[in-house]
Motif scaffolding. Structure first.
Motif, PDB file in Angstrom:
ATOM      1  N   ARG A  97       0.819  -1.220   0.000  1.00 11.59           N
ATOM      2  CA  ARG A  97       0.000   0.000   0.000  1.00 11.59           C
ATOM      3  C   ARG A  97       0.855   1.274   0.000  1.00 11.59           C
ATOM      4  NH1 ARG A  97      -5.352  -1.494   1.239  1.00 11.59           N
ATOM      5  NH2 ARG A  97      -5.518  -3.616   0.416  1.00 11.59           N
ATOM      6  N   ARG A  98       2.164   1.110  -0.047  1.00 13.41           N
ATOM      7  CA  ARG A  98       3.095   2.247  -0.103  1.00 13.41           C
ATOM      8  C   ARG A  98       2.865   3.182   1.089  1.00 13.41           C
ATOM      9  NH1 ARG A  98       5.607   2.225  -4.898  1.00 13.41           N
ATOM     10  NH2 ARG A  98       6.153   4.430  -4.906  1.00 13.41           N
ATOM     11  N   LEU A  99       2.810   2.595   2.270  1.00 14.74           N
ATOM     12  CA  LEU A  99       2.577   3.354   3.490  1.00 14.74           C
ATOM     13  C   LEU A  99       3.876   3.819   4.148  1.00 14.74           C
ATOM     14  CD1 LEU A  99      -0.317   1.255   5.098  1.00 14.74           C
ATOM     15  CD2 LEU A  99      -0.469   3.291   3.638  1.00 14.74           C
ATOM     16  N   ALA A 100       5.005   3.489   3.540  1.00 19.06           N
ATOM     17  CA  ALA A 100       6.305   3.971   4.018  1.00 19.06           C
ATOM     18  C   ALA A 100       7.081   4.494   2.818  1.00 19.06           C
ATOM     19  CB  ALA A 100       7.095   2.859   4.703  1.00 19.06           C
ATOM     20  N   VAL A 101       7.714   5.636   2.983  1.00 18.18           N
ATOM     21  CA  VAL A 101       8.534   6.211   1.907  1.00 18.18           C
ATOM     22  C   VAL A 101       9.864   5.475   1.900  1.00 18.18           C
ATOM     23  CG1 VAL A 101       9.660   8.285   1.046  1.00 18.18           C
ATOM     24  CG2 VAL A 101       7.416   8.448   2.139  1.00 18.18           C
ATOM     25  N   LEU A 102      10.059   4.630   0.902  1.00 18.48           N
ATOM     26  CA  LEU A 102      11.273   3.811   0.825  1.00 18.48           C
ATOM     27  C   LEU A 102      12.432   4.547   0.170  1.00 18.48           C
ATOM     28  CD1 LEU A 102       9.657   0.392  -0.180  1.00 18.48           C
ATOM     29  CD2 LEU A 102      10.144   1.306   2.106  1.00 18.48           C
ATOM     30  N   ASP A 103      12.139   5.604  -0.573  1.00 19.43           N
ATOM     31  CA  ASP A 103      13.182   6.420  -1.200  1.00 19.43           C
ATOM     32  C   ASP A 103      12.860   7.882  -0.933  1.00 19.43           C
ATOM     33  OD1 ASP A 103      15.046   7.715  -2.698  1.00 19.43           O
ATOM     34  OD2 ASP A 103      14.659   6.633  -4.555  1.00 19.43           O
ATOM     35  N   PRO A 104      13.503   8.510   0.056  1.00 16.96           N
ATOM     36  CA  PRO A 104      13.188   9.906   0.382  1.00 16.96           C
ATOM     37  C   PRO A 104      13.403  10.874  -0.770  1.00 16.96           C
ATOM     38  CG  PRO A 104      14.465   8.889   2.140  1.00 16.96           C
ATOM     39  CD  PRO A 104      14.498   7.940   0.985  1.00 16.96           C
ATOM     40  N   GLY A 105      14.205  10.488  -1.740  1.00 19.81           N
ATOM     41  CA  GLY A 105      14.413  11.340  -2.895  1.00 19.81           C
ATOM     42  C   GLY A 105      13.253  11.340  -3.865  1.00 19.81           C
ATOM     43  N   ARG A 106      12.274  10.472  -3.635  1.00 19.36           N
ATOM     44  CA  ARG A 106      11.117  10.365  -4.531  1.00 19.36           C
ATOM     45  C   ARG A 106       9.822  10.367  -3.722  1.00 19.36           C
ATOM     46  NH1 ARG A 106      13.040   5.298  -8.221  1.00 19.36           N
ATOM     47  NH2 ARG A 106      11.244   5.921  -9.498  1.00 19.36           N
ATOM     48  N   CYS A 107       9.729  11.288  -2.785  1.00 14.99           N
ATOM     49  CA  CYS A 107       8.572  11.342  -1.890  1.00 14.99           C
ATOM     50  C   CYS A 107       7.261  11.502  -2.642  1.00 14.99           C
ATOM     51  CB  CYS A 107       8.730  12.505  -0.900  1.00 14.99           C
ATOM     52  SG  CYS A 107       9.839  12.162   0.484  1.00 14.99           S
ATOM     53  N   GLU A 108       7.313  12.185  -3.789  1.00  9.06           N
ATOM     54  CA  GLU A 108       6.073  12.441  -4.523  1.00  9.06           C
ATOM     55  C   GLU A 108       5.437  11.157  -5.032  1.00  9.06           C
ATOM     56  OE1 GLU A 108       9.429  12.182  -7.352  1.00  9.06           O
ATOM     57  OE2 GLU A 108       9.098  13.287  -5.472  1.00  9.06           O
ATOM     58  N   GLU A 109       6.175  10.061  -5.066  1.00 13.45           N
ATOM     59  CA  GLU A 109       5.628   8.789  -5.519  1.00 13.45           C
ATOM     60  C   GLU A 109       4.882   8.043  -4.407  1.00 13.45           C
ATOM     61  OE1 GLU A 109       8.638   6.462  -7.386  1.00 13.45           O
ATOM     62  OE2 GLU A 109       9.268   8.086  -8.739  1.00 13.45           O
ATOM     63  N   TYR A 110       4.891   8.611  -3.215  1.00 11.51           N
ATOM     64  CA  TYR A 110       4.226   7.987  -2.074  1.00 11.51           C
ATOM     65  C   TYR A 110       3.146   8.950  -1.581  1.00 11.51           C
ATOM     66  CZ  TYR A 110       8.330   4.980  -2.150  1.00 11.51           C
ATOM     67  OH  TYR A 110       9.323   4.112  -2.541  1.00 11.51           O
ATOM     68  N   PRO A 111       1.926   8.786  -2.033  1.00 12.05           N
ATOM     69  CA  PRO A 111       0.872   9.758  -1.680  1.00 12.05           C
ATOM     70  C   PRO A 111       0.540   9.715  -0.193  1.00 12.05           C
ATOM     71  CG  PRO A 111      -0.060   7.847  -2.807  1.00 12.05           C
ATOM     72  CD  PRO A 111       1.422   7.696  -2.901  1.00 12.05           C
ATOM     73  N   ALA A 112       0.203  10.880   0.342  1.00 11.54           N
ATOM     74  CA  ALA A 112      -0.238  10.951   1.739  1.00 11.54           C
ATOM     75  C   ALA A 112      -1.575  10.241   1.888  1.00 11.54           C
ATOM     76  CB  ALA A 112      -0.346  12.403   2.180  1.00 11.54           C
ATOM     77  N   SER A 113      -1.794   9.624   3.036  1.00 11.78           N
ATOM     78  CA  SER A 113      -3.050   8.918   3.291  1.00 11.78           C
ATOM     79  C   SER A 113      -4.199   9.908   3.416  1.00 11.78           C
ATOM     80  CB  SER A 113      -2.933   8.093   4.570  1.00 11.78           C
ATOM     81  OG  SER A 113      -1.978   7.064   4.420  1.00 11.78           O
ATOM     82  N   PRO A 114      -5.430   9.480   3.140  1.00  9.73           N
ATOM     83  CA  PRO A 114      -6.589  10.374   3.263  1.00  9.73           C
ATOM     84  C   PRO A 114      -6.672  11.003   4.652  1.00  9.73           C
ATOM     85  CG  PRO A 114      -7.212   8.348   2.142  1.00  9.73           C
ATOM     86  CD  PRO A 114      -5.803   8.142   2.617  1.00  9.73           C
ATOM     87  N   GLY A 115      -6.895  12.316   4.676  1.00 10.82           N
ATOM     88  CA  GLY A 115      -6.982  13.043   5.924  1.00 10.82           C
ATOM     89  C   GLY A 115      -5.656  13.541   6.456  1.00 10.82           C
ATOM     90  N   TYR A 116      -4.545  13.086   5.890  1.00 14.63           N
ATOM     91  CA  TYR A 116      -3.234  13.532   6.324  1.00 14.63           C
ATOM     92  C   TYR A 116      -2.885  14.847   5.627  1.00 14.63           C
ATOM     93  CZ  TYR A 116      -2.073   9.046   8.566  1.00 14.63           C
ATOM     94  OH  TYR A 116      -2.039   7.943   9.384  1.00 14.63           O
TER      95      TYR A 116
END
Length: 336
Positions: A220-239
């Motif tokens: 579910r991509r709930l952890a950012v595995l590459d901090p250089g590509r944060c935009e690929e990990y969407p924030a959860s609803p309500g965050y």
């Protein structure tokens, strides 16, 4: 003529690290400048060889007559009333002091029994006879359900400290049922599940549950595995837009079951990112949505302490005197 040419100056030697530039020294200045007395005492205990008694005394000012904790111990819930989020925060502090025991904990468990839901769990926020300011992402309702977000961390700490109380039986069953049936979740709930599993007495069952949760986090991509590509990990609803969790948020210490969710390289990248997140003022940022100036100001020193403790747990240099190449810091003793 030979010898008349101006000689080329030698390149300057790299400056030795100074106390002012070391991460811990910069954080110390931030703590003294902005933190509540409680966070100042905690910093002194964990990093300056301070005594645990002043931390205990500062924490005691948040203790209510009902045995619970209130008075905005967790900065997102204001007012004097005892709340489960405050209890979870208090237990983490006592756990860090090695003082999660005794009559205080017995009285706290009796309080938890009184405020639990019919299934034996803790709600996120208890209803109150009058309204006090609270973060909008912690809504108050008249009949709140049990929440893993609050119950998991409380049960996990109590089990880790070998506390036995009647309240724990049903609360533990609630946590197992929620953790083992999670199919859709969000980062903070997963964090709370890890807090429960890291303290659960049945280690084999906890390891199996953690393995399934780790697959869920990655799928579910709930952890950012590459901090250089944060935009690929969407924030959860309500965050908030930048409110994402990283591997170190789940595995605060290397012995956590969540550490097995991530490769060494993923963990290294996330810790590099955490170290680089220290701000010019010496503190670490808070990613959650800002809703009140006082709450945001109080939470940053807490985030700073958590960052320092995590980096130290993984052996990252903070600039303390007992590290190779470290610098001496003023204080009554060596860091704990």
């Amino acid at each position: 003529m030979p010898g008349d040419e101006a000689s080329t100056p030698a390149p300057p030697s790299p400056a030795a690290p100074s106390a002012a530039s070391a991460p811990l020294a910069r954080a110390e200045q931030f703590i003294w400048l902005t933190a509540r007395v409680l966070e100042q005492r905690r910093f002194a205990f964990h990093f300056l060889g301070g005594d645990p008694d002043p931390v205990d005394a500062a924490l005691g000012s948040y203790l209510g007559e009902d045995g619970g904790y209130g008075h905005a111990l967790d900065p997102d819930l204001r007012g004097p009333l005892s709340q489960p989020l405050h209890t979870a925060h208090a237990l983490r502090i006592l756990d860090g002091l090695g003082r999660c025991a005794g009559q205080r904990i017995e009285r706290l468990c009796r309080h938890l029994s009184r405020v639990s839901t019919p299934e034996g769990a803790l709600p996120l926020v208890l209803p109150a006879p009058r309204d006090y300011p609270a973060a909008p992402y912690h809504p108050v309702c008249d009949d709140p359900p049990g929440a893993l977000l609050t119950t998991g961390p409380v049960v996990g700490v109590l089990h880790r400290n070998r506390i036995w109380h009647a309240w724990l039986f049903r609360a533990t069953d609630f946590c197992w049922e929620r953790v083992e049936t999670l199919r859709h979740s969000h980062p903070y709930e997963i964090q709370s599940a890890v807090a429960f599993l890291d303290g659960a007495p049945d280690r084999a069952r906890a390891a199996a549950a953690a393995d399934r949760l780790g697959r869920l986090v990655r799928e579910r991509r709930l952890a950012v595995l590459d901090p250089g590509r944060c935009e690929e990990y969407p924030a959860s609803p309500g965050y908030a837009p930048g409110e994402r969790l990283f591997p170190y948020d789940y595995a605060r210490r290397p012995e956590s079951l969540a550490r097995g969710w991530f490769t060494d390289e993923e963990m290294r990248r996330s810790l590099d990112f955490l170290a680089a997140e220290q701000q010019p003022d010496g503190g670490w940022p808070v990613r959650r949505r800002a809703w009140a100036p006082g709450s945001s100001l109080e939470r940053r020193p807490i985030a700073t302490l958590e960052a320092l403790l995590t980096l130290r747990a993984y052996g990252r240099p903070l600039g303390t005197a007992d590290e190779p190449g470290g610098v001496s810091l003023p204080g009554p003793g060596r860091p704990r």
